[in-house]
Design a protein around this motif. Sequence first.
Motif, PDB file in Angstrom:
ATOM      1  N   ARG A   1       0.845  -1.203   0.000  1.00  0.00           N
ATOM      2  CA  ARG A   1       0.000   0.000   0.000  1.00  0.00           C
ATOM      3  C   ARG A   1       0.877   1.247   0.000  1.00  0.00           C
ATOM      4  NH1 ARG A   1      -2.900   3.910  -0.568  1.00  0.00           N
ATOM      5  NH2 ARG A   1      -4.785   4.387   0.657  1.00  0.00           N
ATOM      6  N   GLU A   2       0.637   2.109  -0.951  1.00  0.00           N
ATOM      7  CA  GLU A   2       1.436   3.326  -1.067  1.00  0.00           C
ATOM      8  C   GLU A   2       0.664   4.550  -0.595  1.00  0.00           C
ATOM      9  OE1 GLU A   2       3.143   3.967  -4.889  1.00  0.00           O
ATOM     10  OE2 GLU A   2       4.232   2.053  -4.908  1.00  0.00           O
ATOM     11  N   GLN A   3       1.398   5.449   0.042  1.00  0.00           N
ATOM     12  CA  GLN A   3       0.860   6.723   0.494  1.00  0.00           C
ATOM     13  C   GLN A   3       1.968   7.762   0.425  1.00  0.00           C
ATOM     14  OE1 GLN A   3      -1.778   8.729   0.633  1.00  0.00           O
ATOM     15  NE2 GLN A   3      -2.822   7.341   2.053  1.00  0.00           N
ATOM     16  N   PHE A   4       1.682   8.910  -0.131  1.00  0.00           N
ATOM     17  CA  PHE A   4       2.688   9.958  -0.295  1.00  0.00           C
ATOM     18  C   PHE A   4       3.903   9.465  -1.083  1.00  0.00           C
ATOM     19  CE2 PHE A   4       0.694  10.635   3.944  1.00  0.00           C
ATOM     20  CZ  PHE A   4      -0.116  11.709   3.592  1.00  0.00           C
ATOM     21  N   GLY A   5       3.627   8.587  -2.055  1.00  0.00           N
ATOM     22  CA  GLY A   5       4.692   8.111  -2.918  1.00  0.00           C
ATOM     23  C   GLY A   5       5.586   7.055  -2.312  1.00  0.00           C
ATOM     24  N   ARG A   6       5.206   6.508  -1.153  1.00  0.00           N
ATOM     25  CA  ARG A   6       6.015   5.473  -0.483  1.00  0.00           C
ATOM     26  C   ARG A   6       5.082   4.376   0.037  1.00  0.00           C
ATOM     27  NH1 ARG A   6       8.977   8.655   4.190  1.00  0.00           N
ATOM     28  NH2 ARG A   6       9.579   6.522   4.731  1.00  0.00           N
ATOM     29  N   VAL A   7       5.597   3.149   0.122  1.00  0.00           N
ATOM     30  CA  VAL A   7       4.803   2.099   0.770  1.00  0.00           C
ATOM     31  C   VAL A   7       4.703   2.433   2.251  1.00  0.00           C
ATOM     32  CG1 VAL A   7       5.383   0.291  -0.892  1.00  0.00           C
ATOM     33  CG2 VAL A   7       6.846   0.627   1.105  1.00  0.00           C
ATOM     34  N   ILE A   8       3.541   2.202   2.838  1.00  0.00           N
ATOM     35  CA  ILE A   8       3.343   2.613   4.229  1.00  0.00           C
ATOM     36  C   ILE A   8       4.218   1.815   5.190  1.00  0.00           C
ATOM     37  CG2 ILE A   8       0.999   3.393   3.752  1.00  0.00           C
ATOM     38  CD1 ILE A   8      -0.030   0.848   5.141  1.00  0.00           C
ATOM     39  N   GLY A   9       4.710   0.653   4.733  1.00  0.00           N
ATOM     40  CA  GLY A   9       5.607  -0.122   5.579  1.00  0.00           C
ATOM     41  C   GLY A   9       6.939   0.557   5.830  1.00  0.00           C
ATOM     42  N   SER A  10       7.229   1.585   5.071  1.00  0.00           N
ATOM     43  CA  SER A  10       8.480   2.321   5.280  1.00  0.00           C
ATOM     44  C   SER A  10       8.328   3.390   6.358  1.00  0.00           C
ATOM     45  CB  SER A  10       8.935   2.977   3.978  1.00  0.00           C
ATOM     46  OG  SER A  10       8.017   3.999   3.569  1.00  0.00           O
ATOM     47  N   PHE A  11       7.098   3.652   6.809  1.00  0.00           N
ATOM     48  CA  PHE A  11       6.881   4.648   7.856  1.00  0.00           C
ATOM     49  C   PHE A  11       7.169   4.026   9.221  1.00  0.00           C
ATOM     50  CE2 PHE A  11       3.507   6.274   4.752  1.00  0.00           C
ATOM     51  CZ  PHE A  11       4.429   7.112   4.114  1.00  0.00           C
ATOM     52  N   GLN A  12       7.851   4.793  10.047  1.00  0.00           N
ATOM     53  CA  GLN A  12       8.279   4.258  11.337  1.00  0.00           C
ATOM     54  C   GLN A  12       7.094   3.831  12.204  1.00  0.00           C
ATOM     55  OE1 GLN A  12      10.445   6.964  13.982  1.00  0.00           O
ATOM     56  NE2 GLN A  12      11.889   5.324  14.407  1.00  0.00           N
ATOM     57  N   ALA A  13       6.017   4.600  12.171  1.00  0.00           N
ATOM     58  CA  ALA A  13       4.859   4.264  12.998  1.00  0.00           C
ATOM     59  C   ALA A  13       4.278   2.907  12.620  1.00  0.00           C
ATOM     60  CB  ALA A  13       3.792   5.352  12.861  1.00  0.00           C
ATOM     61  N   VAL A  14       4.205   2.626  11.319  1.00  0.00           N
ATOM     62  CA  VAL A  14       3.671   1.337  10.867  1.00  0.00           C
ATOM     63  C   VAL A  14       4.639   0.214  11.220  1.00  0.00           C
ATOM     64  CG1 VAL A  14       2.916   0.004   8.862  1.00  0.00           C
ATOM     65  CG2 VAL A  14       2.334   2.425   9.037  1.00  0.00           C
ATOM     66  N   LYS A  15       5.924   0.463  11.066  1.00  0.00           N
ATOM     67  CA  LYS A  15       6.924  -0.542  11.469  1.00  0.00           C
ATOM     68  C   LYS A  15       6.751  -0.908  12.939  1.00  0.00           C
ATOM     69  CE  LYS A  15      10.643   0.868   8.299  1.00  0.00           C
ATOM     70  NZ  LYS A  15      12.003   1.447   8.226  1.00  0.00           N
ATOM     71  N   HIS A  16       6.538   0.112  13.784  1.00  0.00           N
ATOM     72  CA  HIS A  16       6.388  -0.142  15.212  1.00  0.00           C
ATOM     73  C   HIS A  16       5.147  -0.993  15.501  1.00  0.00           C
ATOM     74  CE1 HIS A  16       9.054   3.439  16.711  1.00  0.00           C
ATOM     75  NE2 HIS A  16       9.748   2.469  16.140  1.00  0.00           N
ATOM     76  N   LEU A  17       4.049  -0.693  14.810  1.00  0.00           N
ATOM     77  CA  LEU A  17       2.837  -1.477  15.014  1.00  0.00           C
ATOM     78  C   LEU A  17       3.071  -2.951  14.683  1.00  0.00           C
ATOM     79  CD1 LEU A  17       0.084   0.890  13.544  1.00  0.00           C
ATOM     80  CD2 LEU A  17       0.543   0.420  15.947  1.00  0.00           C
ATOM     81  N   CYS A  18       3.719  -3.199  13.546  1.00  0.00           N
ATOM     82  CA  CYS A  18       3.976  -4.589  13.138  1.00  0.00           C
ATOM     83  C   CYS A  18       4.950  -5.271  14.093  1.00  0.00           C
ATOM     84  CB  CYS A  18       4.511  -4.616  11.705  1.00  0.00           C
ATOM     85  SG  CYS A  18       3.302  -4.090  10.459  1.00  0.00           S
ATOM     86  N   ALA A  19       5.964  -4.543  14.528  1.00  0.00           N
ATOM     87  CA  ALA A  19       6.940  -5.121  15.454  1.00  0.00           C
ATOM     88  C   ALA A  19       6.307  -5.436  16.803  1.00  0.00           C
ATOM     89  CB  ALA A  19       8.110  -4.159  15.634  1.00  0.00           C
ATOM     90  N   GLU A  20       5.424  -4.573  17.273  1.00  0.00           N
ATOM     91  CA  GLU A  20       4.761  -4.818  18.559  1.00  0.00           C
ATOM     92  C   GLU A  20       3.866  -6.053  18.488  1.00  0.00           C
ATOM     93  OE1 GLU A  20       2.722  -1.280  19.660  1.00  0.00           O
ATOM     94  OE2 GLU A  20       4.565  -0.109  19.862  1.00  0.00           O
ATOM     95  N   MET A  21       3.177  -6.217  17.372  1.00  0.00           N
ATOM     96  CA  MET A  21       2.345  -7.412  17.215  1.00  0.00           C
ATOM     97  C   MET A  21       3.194  -8.675  17.260  1.00  0.00           C
ATOM     98  SD  MET A  21      -0.628  -6.564  14.408  1.00  0.00           S
ATOM     99  CE  MET A  21       0.447  -5.948  13.109  1.00  0.00           C
ATOM    100  N   ALA A  22       4.275  -8.685  16.493  1.00  0.00           N
ATOM    101  CA  ALA A  22       5.137  -9.873  16.446  1.00  0.00           C
ATOM    102  C   ALA A  22       5.762 -10.157  17.808  1.00  0.00           C
ATOM    103  CB  ALA A  22       6.221  -9.687  15.392  1.00  0.00           C
ATOM    104  N   ALA A  23       6.207  -9.105  18.484  1.00  0.00           N
ATOM    105  CA  ALA A  23       6.854  -9.287  19.790  1.00  0.00           C
ATOM    106  C   ALA A  23       5.870  -9.778  20.841  1.00  0.00           C
ATOM    107  CB  ALA A  23       7.489  -7.971  20.238  1.00  0.00           C
ATOM    108  N   SER A  24       4.607  -9.385  20.715  1.00  0.00           N
ATOM    109  CA  SER A  24       3.601  -9.842  21.675  1.00  0.00           C
ATOM    110  C   SER A  24       3.186 -11.282  21.422  1.00  0.00           C
ATOM    111  CB  SER A  24       2.361  -8.937  21.598  1.00  0.00           C
ATOM    112  OG  SER A  24       2.672  -7.615  21.963  1.00  0.00           O
TER     113      SER A  24
END
Length: 362
Positions: free
Chosen positions: A246-269
Amino acid sequence: MEFGLSSEQTLLRDTLDHYLRERAPLERVRRFASGDEGRARDLVAGLAELGVSALLIPSAHGGIGMTALDACVVSEALGYHVTPVAFTANAAMVPSALLLAGSPAQQAEWLGRIADGSAIVGAALAELSGARRDAGVTAAAGRLNGRALYVLDFQADAYLVADAQGGLHLVAADAPGLSRAPLQTIDATRPIGELVFDSVAADPLPGASPAVCQRVLDIGRTMLSADTLGASQAMIDQAVAYANQREQFGRVIGSFQAVKHLCAEMAASLEPTRSFVWYAGHALAELPGESHLVACHLKAHISEVGKFVAKTATEVHGGMGFTDLLGLHYWFKRIGFNRQLLGTPEWLRREAARAQGLVQTP
């Protein structure tokens, strides 16, 4: 000592994953959930051929005599694919109850049929893990009266029914005096129903007791926990895949730090719960003195983790996460319903406290 799945268990997991990707894709789940398809008989037959329904049944009764840990591997795979088939009651709780408390005649009549998939047996045990208004079953003179809610594997040929005194009974689905009605729940991937007994003749399990009922509940709780683990992992995988495309502002949203943190928190939990599920399966087979406490703590904990993962994975998807087109809600609702079945986190923590003598309430 190994702290992971054996090569045989890994093969079982991979085989099931491959089979379910082909035979139970999201569109199949959607048809089942919408009511356009009844009992998924081809899936039941196919999984029976793979030995899923025979896992906990000894070879003397037509099964393959595997362990609760193997059943956890299967339950996790079924949860990952939100598979619309009977498992928790039919393949885990009912065979365990028959082996623990059934007569030789009852075992001979039912275990072989469960193993080969020719019969499905549901479980009406929910009232043992939380009293509900106007619900409960009483037994007298070989007959049952009352009402059982949230019957697992409801589209069945017979039911394992618990009474208020800790007895267990087998009741045919077409028994005179038995009324059946499906219940609409948030999870449409598994049939749940209500049974009303009006002097229904029942076949009691001679070895049944409150301790046996507790053991059967703990097996069910462990299977539901493994199912939640699988469903939660599926939601994380889908969230990560979506964030990477998924792209937003010309970048995939997975490159945004906030989204990275959400995914990392899920995996760590979620990751620590995997070994927790494995240990609970091991305890059921090898550590009976610990198994009740472990099952209670496991389901209480993974229910909370699953709730967090379901909420966060939906947030990563944004508005798309709520659409039927994406289908993420099937996993979301399955996790939510697993949380309530056979004891909420609050109920299970109190039950664990009672088991340790920390509270005196009945």
